[in-house]
Design a protein around this motif. Structure first.
Motif, short mmCIF file in Angstrom:
data_model
loop_
_atom_site.label_atom_id
_atom_site.label_comp_id
_atom_site.label_asym_id
_atom_site.label_seq_id
_atom_site.Cartn_x
_atom_site.Cartn_y
_atom_site.Cartn_z
N CYS A 1 0.84 -1.20 0.00
CA CYS A 1 0.00 0.00 0.00
C CYS A 1 0.88 1.24 0.00
N ALA A 2 0.38 2.32 -0.59
CA ALA A 2 1.11 3.59 -0.62
C ALA A 2 0.18 4.72 -0.22
N VAL A 3 0.75 5.69 0.46
CA VAL A 3 0.04 6.93 0.76
C VAL A 3 0.36 7.93 -0.34
N ARG A 4 -0.67 8.67 -0.78
CA ARG A 4 -0.46 9.71 -1.78
C ARG A 4 -0.50 11.08 -1.13
N ASP B 1 -8.39 19.83 6.85
CA ASP B 1 -8.97 19.78 5.51
C ASP B 1 -8.09 20.44 4.46
N GLY B 2 -6.85 20.84 4.84
CA GLY B 2 -5.93 21.45 3.89
C GLY B 2 -6.09 22.94 3.75
N SER B 3 -6.98 23.54 4.53
CA SER B 3 -7.12 25.00 4.54
C SER B 3 -6.26 25.59 5.66
N ALA B 4 -6.23 26.91 5.75
CA ALA B 4 -5.44 27.56 6.80
C ALA B 4 -6.20 28.77 7.33
N ASN C 1 -5.58 21.98 -0.05
CA ASN C 1 -4.61 20.88 -0.10
C ASN C 1 -3.26 21.26 0.49
N ALA C 2 -3.25 22.16 1.46
CA ALA C 2 -1.99 22.52 2.12
C ALA C 2 -1.60 21.45 3.11
N VAL C 3 -0.31 21.13 3.16
CA VAL C 3 0.19 20.11 4.08
C VAL C 3 1.24 20.67 5.03
N ALA C 4 1.66 21.90 4.84
CA ALA C 4 2.63 22.53 5.74
C ALA C 4 2.49 24.04 5.59
N SER D 1 -0.09 19.62 -1.33
CA SER D 1 0.13 18.18 -1.44
C SER D 1 0.79 17.76 -2.73
N ASP D 2 0.75 18.61 -3.76
CA ASP D 2 1.40 18.27 -5.03
C ASP D 2 2.85 18.76 -5.10
#
Length: 775
Positions: free
Chosen positions: A236-239, A594-597, A627-630, A643-644
């Motif tokens: 399995c992989a995480v995207r 949810d990827g917002s800030a 889709n923000a992750v940091a 995320s991209d």
């Protein structure tokens, strides 16, 4: 018209900073993996900052931040196979113990060992993963080396010859994550693709065939992968968007797609989102989510899905009663989760005591492991498990017929015991840059600082400038470090915090205005999982997704609806679901699940991203960010990683900190040029740096002191390459930048009048220079 005056870059256009000029960072606990793993990492990367009113640049401050990201090059520090165990050491070597008939200990023999032995020919390792009878290591240069059984080509060297010491997997480079299954292995590359090799009779290599492979082949139809985990006969992989895909054997639903149909190419796990960590056991899989919960699917005959039943599941179900999980690990027919307070919860098959609760009773719901309060990593094998503690030691429990517990015996252990002779297993390192000082967290939980010390921000009990690292007094269990302009803070393993240095605005949180040259406790703070430090304020992210802040509040940066300074933590109004927090000069931002800030505080340059320049004392939503992750805040600007792998930045841009090729302020997010594979970032005073998936770094913006690192003092309006390789963390402030490398060393560049470069001099450096006496 663009200003050229270098003495006070922002005084003419923005209000002076309240007290200092640093913006600071966040950080937190990370959970690495074993089987597959690179799960999110809360990397603290300082960002520093910028001109304070009429102060000259060398007197202004920095900024730091917190980031949670999948795909970091710091991955599994423990590797547990069926009946052997391995640990990564601080110096990049690996030690293994237990069963060795197939050479899986890598010491050149086939002899079992009940205590750790050194793997031959491995140096510069940054991650390890244990398979059934083989082991693989990821090196800092992005290559992979494996050893042990090779009947099906699982070592990837083009042969089927067993190896008693490490050999190189053929044709792999730019690898960011590895995993070893029963008789196959896989790697994720920096471009988001994956390669697998070895046994393939049920499609576990994902290349659309059932042909065994002795060298790596590409997994079909998989992109944007950030982590990977191999089970017995599936993978399995995480995207990057927080979803997961699986392939291979599916007899009892271990692919999670709602069927029991075996797949030779990847299929999506149904209904699963916000994944931050994933791990495959023999025939089940579990995933930790950004809200602290976990979900599992597949075989459940021993309760290994943790839902209180023994019913197999072809789609994911929630692990009962689990909250505040920062990572998960599965092996055999059991699983464990690491909780934000440093404890562990385990469940599933327990005939050999592998659940670790002192019994041999199977558990279909989670139980607390006794005596483990500072576990940084957990790894579950076939019939045993191990945990790495913050002090660099390890504990193991479960089956021990081959010495895989590592305590010098072959006696089964139903609760954790200490691995003999292992005291320097690699923990999570971190580097942060403050106003004119820098600090680094060592693997053993101690902190070393250097640079300016007029307010006691070095923490060694003095006010003496230090041109090379010295130890912070009385701090031995730090999990993260964050720096402001003239003060410093550390998150401890128990969820509390200690701060030291300037306290003019109550930023130390100890109910006083008294500056401190050694750490003091932040009053009433518990359950913290990340810290963020600004110019004169600090904030903590709590395990429940809320946040608390303290210190200077003239611009509403504490988020409590007032502009009143606070000597102890107060709750940020209306904030929930936060997964990361960052503090700028006088503003603060939080990333949500949810990827917002959401941001609050000073907004003169548009750093809150809501399309206005109106300061806010409670959180407002950043416009058009998804889709923000940091996220990281600089003096008056803010940036986020998506995320991209692309970035979005907004706020003050006179010197190019936004990176869009202009000097135009931006009150809503825009895209910096040319960044497509970012895994972390650091926003400083008037510049920004990004860490890329291949271990390179790019910086842009203000460069008067050489803080961009390109050998010049020319401001850069778009990202420019920095001369470092193998970087695992990057931090920048107003005048300096630093990178922590995969070999444990550090490089810094920029202004050095206060010794911030750490090279023993006060000479400015325009390119990365080694920090002496480190590590």
């Amino acid at each position: 018209m663009r200003r050229t005056d270098r003495t006070s870059p922002v005084a003419a256009t923005l209000p002076s900073w309240h007290g200092g000029c640093s913006v600071g960072g966040a950080i937190a606990l990370e959970k690495p993996r074993t089987k597959a793993r690179t799960a999110p990492i809360l990397l603290a990367l300082a960002t520093l900052p910028l001109g304070c009113g009429s102060l000259a640049p060398e007197d202004s401050a920095p900024i730091e931040q917190e980031v949670r990201l999948a795909g970091s090059r710091i991955a599994g520090r423990l590797g547990v196979g069926y009946d052997h165990s391995c640990a990564l050491r601080n110096d990049g070597t690996v030690r293994c113990w237990g069963h060795n008939f197939h050479g899986q200990l890598g010491d050149g023999t086939g002899t079992d060992s009940t205590t750790p032995v050194t793997v031959s020919g491995i140096s510069g390792a940054i991650a390890i993963s244990g398979g059934q009878y083989h082991t693989c290591a990821l090196l800092g240069d992005g290559t992979v080396r494996c050893w042990g059984e090779n009947t099906y080509g699982e070592l990837g060297d083009g042969t089927t010859t067993n190896r008693l010491s490490a050999v190189t997997a053929y044709g792999l480079s730019s690898v960011i994550a590895i995993t070893a299954g029963n008789s196959h292995s896989c790697a994720v590359l920096s471009d988001g693709t994956a390669r697998c090799w070895g046994y393939n009779t049920v499609g576990q290599l994902g290349d659309g065939t059932t042909t065994n492979r002795t060298t790596p082949v590409t997994v079909s139809g998989l992109s944007a992968a950030t982590a990977i985990s191999a089970g017995a006969f599936s993978t399995c992989a995480v995207r990057s968007g927080g979803t997961a895909r699986c392939w291979g054997y599916n007899s009892i639903g271990q692919l999670g797609d709602g069927t029991t149909i075996t797949r030779t190419t990847s299929v999506a796990v149904s209904g699963l989102s916000a994944v931050i960590d994933l791990s495959a056991g023999a025939y089940h899989v579990c995933a930790a989510r950004s809200d602290g919960t976990a979900r599992c699917w597949g075989g459940n005959s021993s309760g290994q899905l943790g839902d209180g039943t023994t019913t197999n599941r072809t789609t994911s179900v929630a692990v009962s009663g689990l909250a505040s999980a920062t990572g998960v690990d599965s092996g055999g027919d059991s699983s464990c989760a690491r909780i934000s307070d440093g404890t562990l919860r385990c469940w599933g098959y327990n005939a050999s005591g592998q659940v670790g609760d002192g019994t041999t009773i199977n558990r279909s719901t989670l139980v607390l492991l006794p005596g483990l309060a500072s576990a940084g990593v957990v790894a579950v094998g076939g019939n045993h498990a191990c945990a790495l503690l913050s002090d660099g030691t390890a504990r193991c429990w479960g089956a021990n017929a081959h010495g895989q517990i590592g305590d010098g015996t072959t006696a089964t252990r139903t609760s954790p015991v200490t691995v003999s002779g292992l005291s320097d297993a690699a923990a999570m390192p971190q580097i942060a840059v403050g106003g004119l000082h820098a600090c680094a967290l060592r693997h053993d939980g101690t902190v070393r600082c250097w640079g300016r010390n007029t307010e006691g921000q070095i923490g060694d009990g003095s006010n003496t400038q230090r041109n090379s690292p010295v130890r912070v007094s009385g701090l031995s269990d730090a999990a993260a470090v964050a720096l402001g302009t003239y003060f410093s803070c550390a998150l401890r393993n128990d969820g509390t915090a200690r701060c030291w240095g300037q306290n003019t605005y109550g930023q130390l949180g100890d109910v006083t205005y008294t500056s401190r040259t050694t750490p003091v406790a932040v009053y009433g703070l518990a359950g913290a999982v990340a810290l963020a430090v600004g110019s004169s304020h600090a904030c903590a992210l709590l395990a429940d997704g809320t946040a608390r802040c303290w210190g200077g509040n003239a611009n509403g940066q504490l988020g409590d609806g007032t502009t009143t300074d606070r000597l102890t933590p107060v709750t940020v109004s209306g904030l929930s679901g936060a997964t990361a927090i960052t503090a700028g000069g006088s503003h603060t931002c939080a990333l949500r699940s949810d990827g917002s800030a959401r941001c609050w505080g000073q907004n003169s340059g548009g750093g809150l991203g809501d399309g206005t320049t109106i300061s806010r004392s409670t959180p407002v939503t950043v416009s058009s960010l998804s889709n923000a992750v940091a996220i990281d805040a600089g003096a008056y600007h803010t940036c986020a990683v998506r995320s991209d792998g692309t970035l979005r930045c907004w706020g003050y841009n006179l010197f190019g900190a936004i990176g869009d090729g202009t000097t135009t302020n931006r009150s809503t997010p825009v895209t910096p040029s040319g960044i497509t594979s970012a895994v972390a970032l650091s926003a400083g005073g008037y510049q920004t740096c990004a860490l890329l998936a291949d271990g390179a770094a790019r910086c842009w913006g203000y460069n008067y002191f050489g803080q961009i690192g390109d050998g010049t003092t020319t401001d850069r309006l778009v990202p420019i390459a920095v001369g470092v390789t193998g970087a695992v963390a990057v931090s920048t402030n107003g005048y300096d930048s630093c990178a922590l490398l995969s070999d444990g060393t550090a490089r810094c560049w920029g202004s050095n009048g206060s010794g911030t470069i750490g090279d023993g001099t006060t000479t400015n450096r325009l390119t990365p220079t080694a920090v002496i006496n480190w590590p």
